[in-house]
Design an enzyme around this catalytic site. Structure first.
Site, PDB file in Angstrom:
ATOM      1  N   ASP A  38      34.285 -70.295   8.622  1.00 20.38           N
ATOM      2  CA  ASP A  38      35.481 -70.944   8.052  1.00 20.38           C
ATOM      3  C   ASP A  38      35.260 -72.405   7.682  1.00 20.38           C
ATOM      4  O   ASP A  38      36.193 -73.088   7.261  1.00 20.38           O
ATOM      5  CB  ASP A  38      36.628 -70.868   9.072  1.00 20.38           C
ATOM      6  CG  ASP A  38      37.073 -69.434   9.287  1.00 20.38           C
ATOM      7  OD1 ASP A  38      36.852 -68.611   8.374  1.00 20.38           O
ATOM      8  OD2 ASP A  38      37.630 -69.142  10.359  1.00 20.38           O
ATOM      9  N   HIS A 242      10.255 -89.559   1.688  1.00 21.19           N
ATOM     10  CA  HIS A 242      11.596 -89.002   1.898  1.00 21.19           C
ATOM     11  C   HIS A 242      11.834 -88.647   3.366  1.00 21.19           C
ATOM     12  O   HIS A 242      12.438 -87.621   3.671  1.00 21.19           O
ATOM     13  CB  HIS A 242      11.811 -87.768   1.007  1.00 21.19           C
ATOM     14  CG  HIS A 242      11.868 -88.110  -0.442  1.00 21.19           C
ATOM     15  ND1 HIS A 242      11.695 -87.190  -1.449  1.00 21.19           N
ATOM     16  CD2 HIS A 242      12.074 -89.294  -1.075  1.00 21.19           C
ATOM     17  CE1 HIS A 242      11.791 -87.793  -2.622  1.00 21.19           C
ATOM     18  NE2 HIS A 242      12.018 -89.069  -2.424  1.00 21.19           N
ATOM     19  N   ASP A 259      16.219 -97.108   4.023  1.00 19.45           N
ATOM     20  CA  ASP A 259      16.699 -96.879   2.655  1.00 19.45           C
ATOM     21  C   ASP A 259      18.030 -96.156   2.799  1.00 19.45           C
ATOM     22  O   ASP A 259      18.068 -94.972   3.142  1.00 19.45           O
ATOM     23  CB  ASP A 259      15.678 -96.025   1.884  1.00 19.45           C
ATOM     24  CG  ASP A 259      16.074 -95.821   0.423  1.00 19.45           C
ATOM     25  OD1 ASP A 259      17.238 -96.100   0.075  1.00 19.45           O
ATOM     26  OD2 ASP A 259      15.216 -95.370  -0.357  1.00 19.45           O
ATOM     27  N   ASP A 270      22.329 -98.290  -3.276  1.00 17.19           N
ATOM     28  CA  ASP A 270      21.007 -97.797  -2.886  1.00 17.19           C
ATOM     29  C   ASP A 270      20.131 -99.004  -2.537  1.00 17.19           C
ATOM     30  O   ASP A 270      19.630 -99.690  -3.427  1.00 17.19           O
ATOM     31  CB  ASP A 270      20.427 -97.013  -4.085  1.00 17.19           C
ATOM     32  CG  ASP A 270      19.093 -96.374  -3.784  1.00 17.19           C
ATOM     33  OD1 ASP A 270      18.627 -96.449  -2.634  1.00 17.19           O
ATOM     34  OD2 ASP A 270      18.507 -95.788  -4.722  1.00 17.19           O
ATOM     35  N   HIS A 349       5.296 -94.047  -6.661  1.00 11.66           N
ATOM     36  CA  HIS A 349       6.580 -93.729  -7.298  1.00 11.66           C
ATOM     37  C   HIS A 349       6.923 -94.763  -8.362  1.00 11.66           C
ATOM     38  O   HIS A 349       6.215 -95.755  -8.543  1.00 11.66           O
ATOM     39  CB  HIS A 349       7.698 -93.590  -6.258  1.00 11.66           C
ATOM     40  CG  HIS A 349       7.978 -94.830  -5.435  1.00 11.66           C
ATOM     41  ND1 HIS A 349       8.653 -95.917  -5.931  1.00 11.66           N
ATOM     42  CD2 HIS A 349       7.671 -95.148  -4.150  1.00 11.66           C
ATOM     43  CE1 HIS A 349       8.776 -96.837  -4.986  1.00 11.66           C
ATOM     44  NE2 HIS A 349       8.178 -96.409  -3.897  1.00 11.66           N
ATOM     45  N   HIS A 353      15.435 -96.403 -11.005  1.00  8.12           N
ATOM     46  CA  HIS A 353      16.155 -95.312 -11.669  1.00  8.12           C
ATOM     47  C   HIS A 353      17.532 -95.829 -12.029  1.00  8.12           C
ATOM     48  O   HIS A 353      17.995 -96.834 -11.464  1.00  8.12           O
ATOM     49  CB  HIS A 353      16.243 -94.085 -10.743  1.00  8.12           C
ATOM     50  CG  HIS A 353      16.707 -94.416  -9.347  1.00  8.12           C
ATOM     51  ND1 HIS A 353      18.039 -94.566  -9.020  1.00  8.12           N
ATOM     52  CD2 HIS A 353      16.022 -94.673  -8.197  1.00  8.12           C
ATOM     53  CE1 HIS A 353      18.145 -94.876  -7.724  1.00  8.12           C
ATOM     54  NE2 HIS A 353      16.934 -94.967  -7.205  1.00  8.12           N
ATOM     55  N   HIS A 360      20.523 -91.041  -8.292  1.00  8.81           N
ATOM     56  CA  HIS A 360      19.586 -90.986  -9.426  1.00  8.81           C
ATOM     57  C   HIS A 360      20.451 -90.602 -10.615  1.00  8.81           C
ATOM     58  O   HIS A 360      20.648 -89.430 -10.906  1.00  8.81           O
ATOM     59  CB  HIS A 360      18.469 -89.962  -9.182  1.00  8.81           C
ATOM     60  CG  HIS A 360      17.514 -90.416  -8.117  1.00  8.81           C
ATOM     61  ND1 HIS A 360      16.436 -89.681  -7.718  1.00  8.81           N
ATOM     62  CD2 HIS A 360      17.475 -91.556  -7.367  1.00  8.81           C
ATOM     63  CE1 HIS A 360      15.775 -90.333  -6.762  1.00  8.81           C
ATOM     64  NE2 HIS A 360      16.394 -91.467  -6.537  1.00  8.81           N
ATOM     65  N   GLU A 383      12.771-101.146  -7.082  1.00  2.75           N
ATOM     66  CA  GLU A 383      12.349-100.761  -5.739  1.00  2.75           C
ATOM     67  C   GLU A 383      10.849-100.526  -5.599  1.00  2.75           C
ATOM     68  O   GLU A 383      10.417 -99.423  -5.263  1.00  2.75           O
ATOM     69  CB  GLU A 383      13.108 -99.513  -5.304  1.00  2.75           C
ATOM     70  CG  GLU A 383      13.101 -98.356  -6.296  1.00  2.75           C
ATOM     71  CD  GLU A 383      13.841 -97.133  -5.737  1.00  2.75           C
ATOM     72  OE1 GLU A 383      13.468 -96.689  -4.641  1.00  2.75           O
ATOM     73  OE2 GLU A 383      14.765 -96.645  -6.402  1.00  2.75           O
ATOM     74  N   TYR A 387       2.477 -98.290   0.392  1.00  3.20           N
ATOM     75  CA  TYR A 387       2.432 -97.355   1.518  1.00  3.20           C
ATOM     76  C   TYR A 387       0.970 -97.062   1.824  1.00  3.20           C
ATOM     77  O   TYR A 387       0.293 -96.362   1.063  1.00  3.20           O
ATOM     78  CB  TYR A 387       3.182 -96.066   1.159  1.00  3.20           C
ATOM     79  CG  TYR A 387       4.517 -96.346   0.508  1.00  3.20           C
ATOM     80  CD1 TYR A 387       5.666 -96.544   1.264  1.00  3.20           C
ATOM     81  CD2 TYR A 387       4.617 -96.461  -0.899  1.00  3.20           C
ATOM     82  CE1 TYR A 387       6.879 -96.839   0.663  1.00  3.20           C
ATOM     83  CE2 TYR A 387       5.823 -96.756  -1.504  1.00  3.20           C
ATOM     84  CZ  TYR A 387       6.955 -96.943  -0.721  1.00  3.20           C
ATOM     85  OH  TYR A 387       8.147 -97.235  -1.326  1.00  3.20           O
ATOM     86  N   ARG A 405       9.004-101.010   1.399  1.00  6.85           N
ATOM     87  CA  ARG A 405       9.714-100.953   0.108  1.00  6.85           C
ATOM     88  C   ARG A 405      10.850-101.959   0.176  1.00  6.85           C
ATOM     89  O   ARG A 405      11.442-102.170   1.246  1.00  6.85           O
ATOM     90  CB  ARG A 405      10.258 -99.538  -0.162  1.00  6.85           C
ATOM     91  CG  ARG A 405      11.100 -99.433  -1.424  1.00  6.85           C
ATOM     92  CD  ARG A 405      11.316 -97.997  -1.916  1.00  6.85           C
ATOM     93  NE  ARG A 405      12.095 -97.165  -1.023  1.00  6.85           N
ATOM     94  CZ  ARG A 405      11.600 -96.251  -0.219  1.00  6.85           C
ATOM     95  NH1 ARG A 405      10.299 -96.032  -0.197  1.00  6.85           N
ATOM     96  NH2 ARG A 405      12.380 -95.526   0.568  1.00  6.85           N
ATOM     97  N   GLU A 407      14.307-102.708  -2.092  1.00  8.76           N
ATOM     98  CA  GLU A 407      15.100-102.113  -3.185  1.00  8.76           C
ATOM     99  C   GLU A 407      16.439-102.810  -3.341  1.00  8.76           C
ATOM    100  O   GLU A 407      17.188-102.965  -2.371  1.00  8.76           O
ATOM    101  CB  GLU A 407      15.341-100.620  -2.896  1.00  8.76           C
ATOM    102  CG  GLU A 407      16.278 -99.951  -3.894  1.00  8.76           C
ATOM    103  CD  GLU A 407      16.395 -98.451  -3.703  1.00  8.76           C
ATOM    104  OE1 GLU A 407      16.264 -97.983  -2.560  1.00  8.76           O
ATOM    105  OE2 GLU A 407      16.626 -97.750  -4.699  1.00  8.76           O
TER     106      GLU A 407
HETATM  107  N1  GLY Z   1      17.119 -93.453  -1.901  1.00  8.74           N
HETATM  108  C1  GLY Z   1      16.643 -92.818  -3.026  1.00  8.74           C
HETATM  109  C2  GLY Z   1      15.957 -93.787  -3.887  1.00  8.74           C
HETATM  110  O1  GLY Z   1      15.734 -94.890  -3.500  1.00  8.74           O
HETATM  111  O2  GLY Z   1      15.682 -93.491  -4.997  1.00  8.74           O
HETATM  112 MN    MN Z   2      16.765 -95.966  -2.078  1.00  3.96          MN
HETATM  113 MN    MN Z   3      16.524 -95.823  -5.311  1.00  2.00          MN
END
Ligand code: GLY
Ligand code: MN
Ligand code: MN
Length: 438
Positions: A38, A242, A259, A270, A349, A353, A360, A383, A387, A405, A407
């Site tokens: 439920d 992640h 993060d 973010d 990365h 974004h 995103h 960001e 690493y 990082r 950001e």
């Molecule tokens: N937290 C997801 C990113 O930084 O893109």
């Molecule tokens: Mn982030």
């Molecule tokens: Mn981000």
């Protein structure tokens, strides 16, 4: 709600103006999803639907019909029902949808199978985002098939499906003043929560205890949920991009990477900060940190109208590479490192974004094969990070297991950009001072 009702009506109008004549657009609300028996997952409206309606209920469908005599903007939604409302809370109902949300016309969702095929019939084009919800895709085909089954009686099924998201996502990329206001507030709340996490952090605490501090900071200001699962990674865990287990103890001498950002009124923030668990950077941590910080400054400097999407990334990569060469972690000249992309072992990365209703966010990064040019009203993250895996055997052991990082969220302005998340410190000195004063 910060976004005024008339702004949603303007957005619908702007979309209708881009639609061909003899066409119809169909857009469903997010479905409710069962967690177990439920219990449902917390409901979160579909971003496209929310953007055009401001309507927060499930079981609703927006239909736009340019030139329709009884109104171009139509909502199907749940009917009011005192018995149901006693259990599950207030429902707006079709009448309320017209009165309070500014739709031209509204009908009970239970009548959609009778009404919608008649609205589609005779239209040559259907604007619809196919493939996002298999169940709703099947409904759309059922409605089309109702019309097809009547062709011998003169019914005319549509000949073309057009991707609705193509138009809608371009609109969502340019934030209005009201949207920026909400995003500023979301950024402020998240920045304050990051500051608190820095202040309470002590060796021996668990990662989830910092996560709890963040969620507390978000919700006490009206956010109902984080915009994405929070990452709290101590030591080596910062090198897992992640990482969301957040269940390990924080060790004296390690860094912790957080993060996390709140969602406020369907808009994301973010932020990432990396800081020493004991409040003081080691010389190695500081050396890597200063490179990431300088690369972020270079990237933010490249966020301005007229520059293209990839310029901040290119600026960040150059600074990161030169920094790693100077420390002896990368071998070769800057040109060689950029050419061979050997830096990707430590920076794998992109530098950012789009940011908006989705963390995103939607919007094309290339237009006609070329990187998109930045324009005022766009919001993006910056960001960069480094690493150095604990298993990076090619690297001197003193650098291993450092993951950093930084950001921030920035909005493009007429003459450059504005950082929305500057309420949380990021220089070595400012972080150490905040943590020392706690
Ligand atoms: N937290 C997801 C990113 O930084 O893109
Ligand atoms: Mn982030
Ligand atoms: Mn981000």
């Amino acid at each position: 709600m910060t976004i005024p009702v008339r702004e949603f009506a303007h957005r619908r109008q702007a979309l209708i103006e881009q639609m061909a004549s003899e066409s119809i657009a169909i857009l469903p609300a997010a479905p409710e999803r069962t967690r177990n028996r439920d219990v449902h997952y917390p409901f979160r409206q579909d971003s496209d639907f929310q953007y055009l309606t401001g309507f927060e209920e499930a079981d609703a469908v927006l239909v736009l019909i340019p030139g329709r005599e009884h109104g171009e903007s139509v909502l199907f939604c749940r009917e009011r029902d005192p018995e149901k409302e006693r259990w599950d809370g207030f429902l707006v109902g079709p009448e309320g949808a017209v009165e309070r949300y500014g739709f031209d016309d509204a009908f009970p969702i239970d009548d959609i199978d009778e009404i919608l095929p008649g609205m589609i019939e005779g239209k040559s084009r259907v604007y619809y985002s196919m493939g996002l919800d298999a169940q709703f895709d099947a409904h759309v085909m059922e409605w089309i098939n109702v019309i097809r089954s009547k062709v011998r009686s003169g019914a005319q099924p549509p000949g073309e499906f057009i991707a609705l998201e193509h138009f809608l996502h371009d609109m969502r990329l340019y934030k209005s003043a009201a949207e920026i206001k909400v995003m500023e507030q979301a950024a402020r709340i998240s920045a304050e929560a990051h500051c608190r996490a820095m202040q309470i952090c002590r060796p021996g605490m668990f990662e989830y205890q910092l996560e709890a501090e963040l969620v507390h900071g978000f919700m006490r200001h009206g956010s109902r949920a984080p915009a994405y699962p929070s990452i709290v990674g101590g030591g080596d865990n910062a090198c897992i991009l992640h990482y969301i287990d957040n269940n390990q103890p924080l060790k004296d001498g390690d860094l912790v990477l957080i993060d996390a950002g709140c969602e406020l009124e369907n808009y994301a923030s973010d932020i990432t900060r990396t800081f020493p668990v004991n409040g003081k950077f080691s010389p190695e941590q500081k050396a890597i940190y200063e490179i990431v910080l300088a690369s972020q400054a270079a990237a933010i400097d490249a966020v301005r109208p007229g520059n293209h999407w990839n310029q901040p990334h290119e600026a960040a990569v150059k600074v990161l590479c030169q920094g790693l060469i100077d420390l002896g972690i990368l071998k070769g000249t800057l040109d060689e490192v950029l050419e061979t992309e050997s830096y990707k072992s430590y920076y794998m990365h992109r530098t950012g974004h789009w940011l908006g209703m989705d963390v995103h966010d939607v919007g094309d990064y290339k237009v006609g094969g070329a990187w998109r040019v930045l324009e005022p009203g766009m919001v993006l993250t910056v960001e960069p990070g480094l690493y150095i895996s604990p298993n990076a055997e090619e690297v001197d052991p003193r650098w291993r297991g450092i993951g950093i990082r930084i950001e921030d969220d920035v909005t493009v302005t007429r003459d450059g950009c504005r950082v929305l998340t500057d309420g949380v410190p990021k220089t070595v000195e400012a972080i150490e001072a905040l943590m020392a004063g706690a």
